[in-house]
Design a protein around this motif. Structure first.
Motif, PDB file in Angstrom:
ATOM      1  N   ARG A   1      34.409  33.917  42.324  1.00  0.00           N
ATOM      2  CA  ARG A   1      35.715  33.835  42.982  1.00  0.00           C
ATOM      3  C   ARG A   1      36.852  34.334  42.092  1.00  0.00           C
ATOM      4  O   ARG A   1      37.791  34.975  42.568  1.00  0.00           O
ATOM      5  N   GLY A   2      36.771  34.074  40.808  1.00  0.00           N
ATOM      6  CA  GLY A   2      37.809  34.553  39.896  1.00  0.00           C
ATOM      7  C   GLY A   2      37.841  36.072  39.816  1.00  0.00           C
ATOM      8  O   GLY A   2      38.907  36.694  39.864  1.00  0.00           O
ATOM      9  N   PHE A   3      36.655  36.679  39.706  1.00  0.00           N
ATOM     10  CA  PHE A   3      36.569  38.143  39.653  1.00  0.00           C
ATOM     11  C   PHE A   3      37.115  38.766  40.929  1.00  0.00           C
ATOM     12  O   PHE A   3      37.822  39.769  40.905  1.00  0.00           O
ATOM     13  N   ARG A   4      36.774  38.150  42.048  1.00  0.00           N
ATOM     14  CA  ARG A   4      37.248  38.685  43.334  1.00  0.00           C
ATOM     15  C   ARG A   4      38.752  38.514  43.483  1.00  0.00           C
ATOM     16  O   ARG A   4      39.426  39.385  44.045  1.00  0.00           O
ATOM     17  N   ALA A   5      39.290  37.408  42.990  1.00  0.00           N
ATOM     18  CA  ALA A   5      40.746  37.195  43.065  1.00  0.00           C
ATOM     19  C   ALA A   5      41.479  38.251  42.243  1.00  0.00           C
ATOM     20  O   ALA A   5      42.496  38.803  42.689  1.00  0.00           O
ATOM     21  N   VAL A   6      40.958  38.548  41.054  1.00  0.00           N
ATOM     22  CA  VAL A   6      41.593  39.581  40.225  1.00  0.00           C
ATOM     23  C   VAL A   6      41.496  40.942  40.921  1.00  0.00           C
ATOM     24  O   VAL A   6      42.476  41.707  40.959  1.00  0.00           O
ATOM     25  N   SER A   7      40.339  41.260  41.487  1.00  0.00           N
ATOM     26  CA  SER A   7      40.190  42.533  42.210  1.00  0.00           C
ATOM     27  C   SER A   7      41.161  42.620  43.380  1.00  0.00           C
ATOM     28  O   SER A   7      41.730  43.683  43.649  1.00  0.00           O
ATOM     29  N   LEU A   8      41.346  41.506  44.055  1.00  0.00           N
ATOM     30  CA  LEU A   8      42.275  41.470  45.185  1.00  0.00           C
ATOM     31  C   LEU A   8      43.713  41.712  44.731  1.00  0.00           C
ATOM     32  O   LEU A   8      44.474  42.435  45.382  1.00  0.00           O
TER      33      LEU A   8
END
Length: 199
Positions: free
Chosen positions: A159-166
């Motif tokens: 979830r953290g990686f996806r939040a940064v990508s977002l």
């Protein structure tokens, strides 16, 4: 049939006319832009009320465009922030890749492909998808999440990686909006610029 001199004259005449028309069109375009700017300036009322009103309306237009582009950039991908499982490429690119986990020195990362395979070793399989900036950003995120437990994320929580990508995607979309609106770049009207950036 024409003689060689007549053919050369016709060719030179054609090139001359084409050049003249091109220069004429360029000048017309520049003059039209200057006339539009002069016409817009001629309607300016030098009163502070008018200036304040136009700056407020300009601010409102910008705020609406930013909200519209942000919603278009975030809403389609927001559901991925709820999922705690890794999916297909993420598993190999982040979890099983020591480069993305920050366990490899930078010089080695520059020899590896996106999946952590050595691109120059004999007998090593690689399709040479070289993306060191993405891999190093994954490593940075992994170090950040593991060193800040207060975030409630670990280096193995997607979830953290996806939040940064977002967030990176959102910044890119807003950057495109600025480029499309900027009169020195594209200078599109606000509606078209917002739709272009939302795409």
């Amino acid at each position: 049939p024409f003689g060689k001199e007549e053919a050369a004259d016709k060719k030179n005449n054609f090139v001359s006319q084409l050049t003249t028309r091109t220069i004429g069109l360029s000048l017309f375009h520049c003059l039209a832009r200057k006339e539009r700017a002069a016409l817009a300036d001629s309607f300016d009322v030098p009163s502070s009320t008018h200036t304040r009103r136009s700056s407020v309306s300009s601010l409102v237009v910008w705020m609406v465009m930013i909200v519209f582009v942000s919603l278009c950039a975030l809403l389609p991908f927001a559901p991925c922030l709820r999922y705690t499982e890794w999916y297909i490429d993420e598993l190999f690119a982040v979890v099983r890749n020591p480069d993305a986990q920050g366990r490899t020195n930078i010089l080695e990362v520059l020899r590896h492909d996106f999946w952590g395979n050595d691109m120059f070793a004999s007998g090593s399989w690689t399709h040479k998808s070289f993306r060191p900036v993405v891999t190093l950003s994954f490593a940075l995120e992994s170090l950040l999440f593991s060193s800040l437990p207060s975030l409630g994320l670990s280096s193995l929580d997607p979830r953290g990686f996806r939040a940064v990508s977002l967030m990176v995607h959102l910044c890119n979309s807003l950057g495109v909006l600025v480029v499309l609106c900027d009169p020195l770049c594209m200078g599109l009207p606000p509606l078209w610029a917002a739709f272009g950036a939302a795409l």
